[in-house]
Motif scaffolding. Structure first.
Motif, PDB file in Angstrom:
ATOM      1  N   ARG A   1       0.803  -1.223   0.000  1.00  0.00           N
ATOM      2  CA  ARG A   1       0.000   0.000   0.000  1.00  0.00           C
ATOM      3  C   ARG A   1       0.836   1.274   0.000  1.00  0.00           C
ATOM      4  O   ARG A   1       0.349   2.331  -0.382  1.00  0.00           O
TER       5      ARG A   1
ATOM      6  N   VAL B   1      -0.107   4.216 -14.884  1.00  0.00           N
ATOM      7  CA  VAL B   1      -0.047   4.212 -13.430  1.00  0.00           C
ATOM      8  C   VAL B   1      -1.321   3.556 -12.922  1.00  0.00           C
ATOM      9  O   VAL B   1      -2.418   3.897 -13.346  1.00  0.00           O
ATOM     10  N   ASP B   2      -1.167   2.599 -12.015  1.00  0.00           N
ATOM     11  CA  ASP B   2      -2.308   1.856 -11.469  1.00  0.00           C
ATOM     12  C   ASP B   2      -2.476   2.229  -9.994  1.00  0.00           C
ATOM     13  O   ASP B   2      -1.822   1.663  -9.131  1.00  0.00           O
ATOM     14  N   LEU B   3      -3.350   3.174  -9.718  1.00  0.00           N
ATOM     15  CA  LEU B   3      -3.553   3.622  -8.344  1.00  0.00           C
ATOM     16  C   LEU B   3      -4.376   2.625  -7.524  1.00  0.00           C
ATOM     17  O   LEU B   3      -4.276   2.596  -6.302  1.00  0.00           O
ATOM     18  N   THR B   4      -5.168   1.774  -8.197  1.00  0.00           N
ATOM     19  CA  THR B   4      -5.977   0.789  -7.474  1.00  0.00           C
ATOM     20  C   THR B   4      -5.144  -0.425  -7.084  1.00  0.00           C
ATOM     21  O   THR B   4      -5.450  -1.099  -6.113  1.00  0.00           O
TER      22      THR B   4
ATOM     23  N   TYR C   1       6.684  -1.729  -8.885  1.00  0.00           N
ATOM     24  CA  TYR C   1       6.341  -0.809  -7.806  1.00  0.00           C
ATOM     25  C   TYR C   1       7.461   0.190  -7.579  1.00  0.00           C
ATOM     26  O   TYR C   1       8.633  -0.136  -7.745  1.00  0.00           O
TER      27      TYR C   1
ATOM     28  N   ILE D   1       3.603   2.894  -5.287  1.00  0.00           N
ATOM     29  CA  ILE D   1       2.791   3.184  -6.466  1.00  0.00           C
ATOM     30  C   ILE D   1       3.071   2.079  -7.492  1.00  0.00           C
ATOM     31  O   ILE D   1       4.223   1.746  -7.747  1.00  0.00           O
ATOM     32  N   ARG D   2       2.009   1.530  -8.075  1.00  0.00           N
ATOM     33  CA  ARG D   2       2.165   0.454  -9.057  1.00  0.00           C
ATOM     34  C   ARG D   2       2.088   1.010 -10.471  1.00  0.00           C
ATOM     35  O   ARG D   2       1.198   1.785 -10.798  1.00  0.00           O
TER      36      ARG D   2
ATOM     37  N   PRO E   1       6.964   6.542  -3.395  1.00  0.00           N
ATOM     38  CA  PRO E   1       6.593   7.920  -3.760  1.00  0.00           C
ATOM     39  C   PRO E   1       7.630   8.927  -3.283  1.00  0.00           C
ATOM     40  O   PRO E   1       7.319   9.887  -2.592  1.00  0.00           O
TER      41      PRO E   1
ATOM     42  N   LYS F   1       3.876  13.040  -6.972  1.00  0.00           N
ATOM     43  CA  LYS F   1       3.854  14.401  -6.394  1.00  0.00           C
ATOM     44  C   LYS F   1       5.248  14.896  -6.056  1.00  0.00           C
ATOM     45  O   LYS F   1       5.512  15.394  -4.980  1.00  0.00           O
TER      46      LYS F   1
ATOM     47  N   THR G   1       2.092  11.746 -10.444  1.00  0.00           N
ATOM     48  CA  THR G   1       1.413  10.848  -9.503  1.00  0.00           C
ATOM     49  C   THR G   1       2.172  10.748  -8.187  1.00  0.00           C
ATOM     50  O   THR G   1       1.574  10.697  -7.119  1.00  0.00           O
TER      51      THR G   1
END
Length: 88
Positions: free
Chosen positions: A22, A37-40, A49, A25-26, A52, A87, A85
């Motif tokens: 969790r 980018v897969d946020l889910t 992965y 970021i995937r 961030p 940031k 993504t």
């Protein structure tokens, strides 16, 4: 007595450290070769992965580690999207 739930661990392609799934970021490459980018964290396809953090992002770019993990070239537009993504 309840069992403790096992927290999934994944390795960051930048710093190569194992962290909770969790917290990362995937980035996924779908079967048709599309990279996004897969946020889910649930899209199908080959995933990699990344933390961030700016240092991990820079390592992933410099060593072309993300390209190796996904087995595909990554466009500058996608790098910008990943950076946004994260940031950074």
């Amino acid at each position: 007595m309840l069992k403790k739930r096992k927290i999934p661990q994944r390795m960051c392609v930048g710093c190569r450290q194992m962290k909770e799934k969790r917290a990362l970021i995937r980035i996924v490459r779908s079967a048709d070769g599309n990279v996004e980018v897969d946020l889910t964290g649930k899209k199908s396809g080959r995933g990699a992965y990344i933390c961030p953090e700016e240092a991990c992002y820079n390592q992933a770019i410099k060593g072309k580690k993300l390209q190796q993990a996904l087995e595909v070239d990554i466009t500058p537009d996608l790098w910008k999207k990943i950076q946004k993504t994260l940031k950074i």
